[in-house]
Design a protein around this motif. Sequence first.
Motif, mmCIF file in Angstrom:
data_model
loop_
_atom_site.group_PDB
_atom_site.id
_atom_site.type_symbol
_atom_site.label_atom_id
_atom_site.label_comp_id
_atom_site.label_asym_id
_atom_site.label_seq_id
_atom_site.Cartn_x
_atom_site.Cartn_y
_atom_site.Cartn_z
ATOM 1 N N GLU A 161 -2.500 -10.275 7.508
ATOM 2 C CA GLU A 161 -2.700 -10.680 8.894
ATOM 3 C C GLU A 161 -4.149 -10.431 9.279
ATOM 4 O OE1 GLU A 161 -0.386 -10.357 13.105
ATOM 5 O OE2 GLU A 161 -0.666 -8.471 12.017
ATOM 6 N N VAL A 162 -4.854 -11.496 9.626
ATOM 7 C CA VAL A 162 -6.252 -11.425 10.022
ATOM 8 C C VAL A 162 -6.327 -11.630 11.533
ATOM 9 C CG1 VAL A 162 -8.551 -12.423 9.739
ATOM 10 C CG2 VAL A 162 -6.963 -12.369 7.792
ATOM 11 N N ARG A 163 -6.877 -10.653 12.215
ATOM 12 C CA ARG A 163 -7.062 -10.778 13.667
ATOM 13 C C ARG A 163 -8.555 -10.772 13.963
ATOM 14 N NH1 ARG A 163 -2.981 -11.234 16.821
ATOM 15 N NH2 ARG A 163 -0.880 -10.641 16.130
ATOM 16 N N SER A 164 -9.031 -11.870 14.561
ATOM 17 C CA SER A 164 -10.465 -12.028 14.792
ATOM 18 C C SER A 164 -10.715 -12.696 16.134
ATOM 19 C CB SER A 164 -11.081 -12.873 13.668
ATOM 20 O OG SER A 164 -12.373 -13.317 14.016
ATOM 21 N N PHE A 165 -11.649 -12.136 16.897
ATOM 22 C CA PHE A 165 -12.016 -12.772 18.158
ATOM 23 C C PHE A 165 -12.918 -13.977 17.925
ATOM 24 C CE2 PHE A 165 -15.375 -9.688 17.365
ATOM 25 C CZ PHE A 165 -16.531 -10.379 17.700
ATOM 26 N N LEU A 166 -13.467 -14.109 16.704
ATOM 27 C CA LEU A 166 -14.335 -15.242 16.383
ATOM 28 C C LEU A 166 -13.561 -16.428 15.806
ATOM 29 C CD1 LEU A 166 -17.474 -13.583 14.756
ATOM 30 C CD2 LEU A 166 -17.291 -14.600 17.027
ATOM 31 N N VAL A 180 0.825 -1.204 0.000
ATOM 32 C CA VAL A 180 0.000 0.000 0.000
ATOM 33 C C VAL A 180 0.861 1.258 0.000
ATOM 34 C CG1 VAL A 180 -1.643 1.328 1.394
ATOM 35 C CG2 VAL A 180 -1.989 -1.132 1.070
ATOM 36 N N ASP A 181 1.995 1.207 0.697
ATOM 37 C CA ASP A 181 2.862 2.392 0.751
ATOM 38 C C ASP A 181 4.274 2.102 0.245
ATOM 39 O OD1 ASP A 181 3.966 0.936 2.860
ATOM 40 O OD2 ASP A 181 2.938 2.096 4.405
ATOM 41 N N TYR A 182 4.379 1.155 -0.694
ATOM 42 C CA TYR A 182 5.670 0.826 -1.307
ATOM 43 C C TYR A 182 5.569 1.168 -2.794
ATOM 44 C CZ TYR A 182 10.078 -1.775 -1.756
ATOM 45 O OH TYR A 182 11.395 -2.131 -1.961
ATOM 46 N N PRO A 183 6.057 2.353 -3.219
ATOM 47 C CA PRO A 183 5.786 2.876 -4.567
ATOM 48 C C PRO A 183 6.189 1.953 -5.709
ATOM 49 C CG PRO A 183 6.744 4.581 -3.175
ATOM 50 C CD PRO A 183 6.845 3.301 -2.404
ATOM 51 N N GLN A 184 7.253 1.185 -5.568
ATOM 52 C CA GLN A 184 7.744 0.355 -6.674
ATOM 53 C C GLN A 184 7.130 -1.045 -6.696
ATOM 54 O OE1 GLN A 184 10.140 1.810 -4.435
ATOM 55 N NE2 GLN A 184 10.112 3.664 -5.688
ATOM 56 N N TRP A 185 6.195 -1.326 -5.784
ATOM 57 C CA TRP A 185 5.729 -2.701 -5.643
ATOM 58 C C TRP A 185 5.156 -3.262 -6.947
ATOM 59 C CZ3 TRP A 185 6.555 -6.721 -2.788
ATOM 60 C CH2 TRP A 185 5.706 -7.829 -2.899
ATOM 61 N N SER A 192 -11.155 -2.527 3.566
ATOM 62 C CA SER A 192 -12.474 -3.117 3.790
ATOM 63 C C SER A 192 -12.564 -3.862 5.120
ATOM 64 C CB SER A 192 -12.824 -4.089 2.655
ATOM 65 O OG SER A 192 -12.850 -3.434 1.406
ATOM 66 N N TYR A 193 -11.499 -4.570 5.480
ATOM 67 C CA TYR A 193 -11.578 -5.473 6.629
ATOM 68 C C TYR A 193 -10.533 -5.198 7.707
ATOM 69 C CZ TYR A 193 -14.448 -7.937 3.234
ATOM 70 O OH TYR A 193 -15.409 -8.248 2.310
ATOM 71 N N ASN A 194 -9.770 -4.124 7.533
ATOM 72 C CA ASN A 194 -8.743 -3.763 8.508
ATOM 73 C C ASN A 194 -7.670 -4.845 8.652
ATOM 74 O OD1 ASN A 194 -7.673 -1.808 10.260
ATOM 75 N ND2 ASN A 194 -8.580 -2.791 12.051
ATOM 76 N N TYR A 195 -7.401 -5.570 7.577
ATOM 77 C CA TYR A 195 -6.306 -6.538 7.582
ATOM 78 C C TYR A 195 -4.979 -5.793 7.444
ATOM 79 C CZ TYR A 195 -9.937 -10.036 6.521
ATOM 80 O OH TYR A 195 -11.048 -10.843 6.539
ATOM 81 N N LYS A 196 -3.937 -6.396 7.993
ATOM 82 C CA LYS A 196 -2.610 -5.781 7.926
ATOM 83 C C LYS A 196 -1.759 -6.494 6.878
ATOM 84 C CE LYS A 196 1.504 -4.778 10.701
ATOM 85 N NZ LYS A 196 2.156 -4.939 12.034
ATOM 86 N N PRO A 197 -1.367 -5.810 5.794
ATOM 87 C CA PRO A 197 -0.511 -6.448 4.783
ATOM 88 C C PRO A 197 0.895 -6.682 5.332
ATOM 89 C CG PRO A 197 -1.607 -4.488 3.908
ATOM 90 C CD PRO A 197 -1.755 -4.447 5.394
ATOM 91 N N ALA A 198 1.397 -7.890 5.125
ATOM 92 C CA ALA A 198 2.779 -8.227 5.502
ATOM 93 C C ALA A 198 3.325 -9.118 4.394
ATOM 94 C CB ALA A 198 2.824 -8.934 6.855
ATOM 95 N N TYR A 199 3.901 -8.501 3.368
ATOM 96 C CA TYR A 199 4.365 -9.225 2.193
ATOM 97 C C TYR A 199 5.854 -9.524 2.369
ATOM 98 C CZ TYR A 199 -0.029 -8.148 -0.253
ATOM 99 O OH TYR A 199 -1.346 -8.070 -0.625
ATOM 100 N N PHE A 200 6.171 -10.792 2.595
ATOM 101 C CA PHE A 200 7.550 -11.204 2.823
ATOM 102 C C PHE A 200 8.267 -11.269 1.479
ATOM 103 C CE2 PHE A 200 5.323 -12.214 6.581
ATOM 104 C CZ PHE A 200 6.242 -12.324 7.620
ATOM 105 N N ALA A 201 9.371 -10.536 1.361
ATOM 106 C CA ALA A 201 10.013 -10.380 0.058
ATOM 107 C C ALA A 201 11.526 -10.383 0.168
ATOM 108 C CB ALA A 201 9.539 -9.085 -0.604
ATOM 109 N N LEU A 202 12.159 -10.940 -0.864
ATOM 110 C CA LEU A 202 13.600 -10.840 -1.043
ATOM 111 C C LEU A 202 13.843 -9.884 -2.200
ATOM 112 C CD1 LEU A 202 14.630 -14.604 -0.701
ATOM 113 C CD2 LEU A 202 14.982 -12.796 0.981
ATOM 114 N N ILE A 203 14.504 -8.761 -1.938
ATOM 115 C CA ILE A 203 14.697 -7.706 -2.926
ATOM 116 C C ILE A 203 16.184 -7.407 -3.039
ATOM 117 C CG2 ILE A 203 14.158 -5.307 -3.536
ATOM 118 C CD1 ILE A 203 11.608 -5.611 -1.820
#
Length: 344
Positions: A63-68, A9-14, A39-50
Amino acid sequence: MKLEIVNPVDYPQWDEMVLATDDYSFFHSSSWANVLSASYNYKPAYFALIKHGKLLAALPIMEVRSFLTGSRGVSLSFSDYCEPLIEDKEYFKVLLDAVISHGKKSDWKHIELRGGQKFLSGKPESAKYFGHALLLSKNDQELLSGFRDSTRRNIKKAFHAGVETKICTTLQSVGEYYRLHCMTRKRHCLPPQPLDFFRNIYDYIISKNRGFVVLATYDNTTVAGAIYFHFGNRALYKFGASDDAYQHTRANNLVMWEAIRWYAHNGYLTFCFGRSDCDGEGLRQFKKGWGTVERNINYYKYDIGEDKFINTIDAEKSNCTMLLGKMPKPILQLTGQLLYRHMG
């Protein structure tokens, strides 16, 4: 070369880096990451070798965090498939080990991978699907010749019945599609995704020229529609819906043909029909009727506590579906609004 946890989301060259890989899809794009996180308040965590601005390997995770349903990492939520962008098997091991380590520190229950079978041979699958893709040609007759006779007949039937199609890129057209979407989900005993999800699709995809809506009208009534995405030279059919009262017009076929023709004429090379359940023979045959190539899509689940890949079965799925099918449409929509963020 270093391992990074990237937020596209905030990585311009992605997107530029992703498009330089062989196995990219729309689901790897920053546009889709924006929709899921907004939409769902998920946290992007894209593991990458650059290395020197080149993407050598990537394993996208939400990353999905849910109490259900518990906390977990999913590659990727609400995506038909999401192949790891990796050529070297050793890179896959490096990234998977990093994701598992991160998951343990973050108290995840498990990790879900929607793809990766070429790296996970011999591991148990958590789910299986079919995927279908069409190789595009700019020549309409060449495309039509690859379709089944029944598919060509249905296109002609819709045309001669007076069905008209239009490619749209307005928020209003998304709303008109959503009306049909709610009707279709009700028919299939499923809650619709929240309206905000589709508004975010407009904001981050359609308004950015990475998708559009095709609507079909018959007798001045909108009777069918679909939403399509595109990224690089690859197109994707993501959502489709219709009013069952007008099924006899075969408007869905004309909607699909309109999209295929547009993508073919505008230089796209492949058109993906998304995933199909293995027991959904009707939908599978519909997609095969367009001259597609079929492939297997396998999902995998890594249990953090057991430290291994596991096989899972959706128990009581049919009973749950029957219950949802009896709900009034407004209650079904509210159910989707409340529950979808816990389901990704």
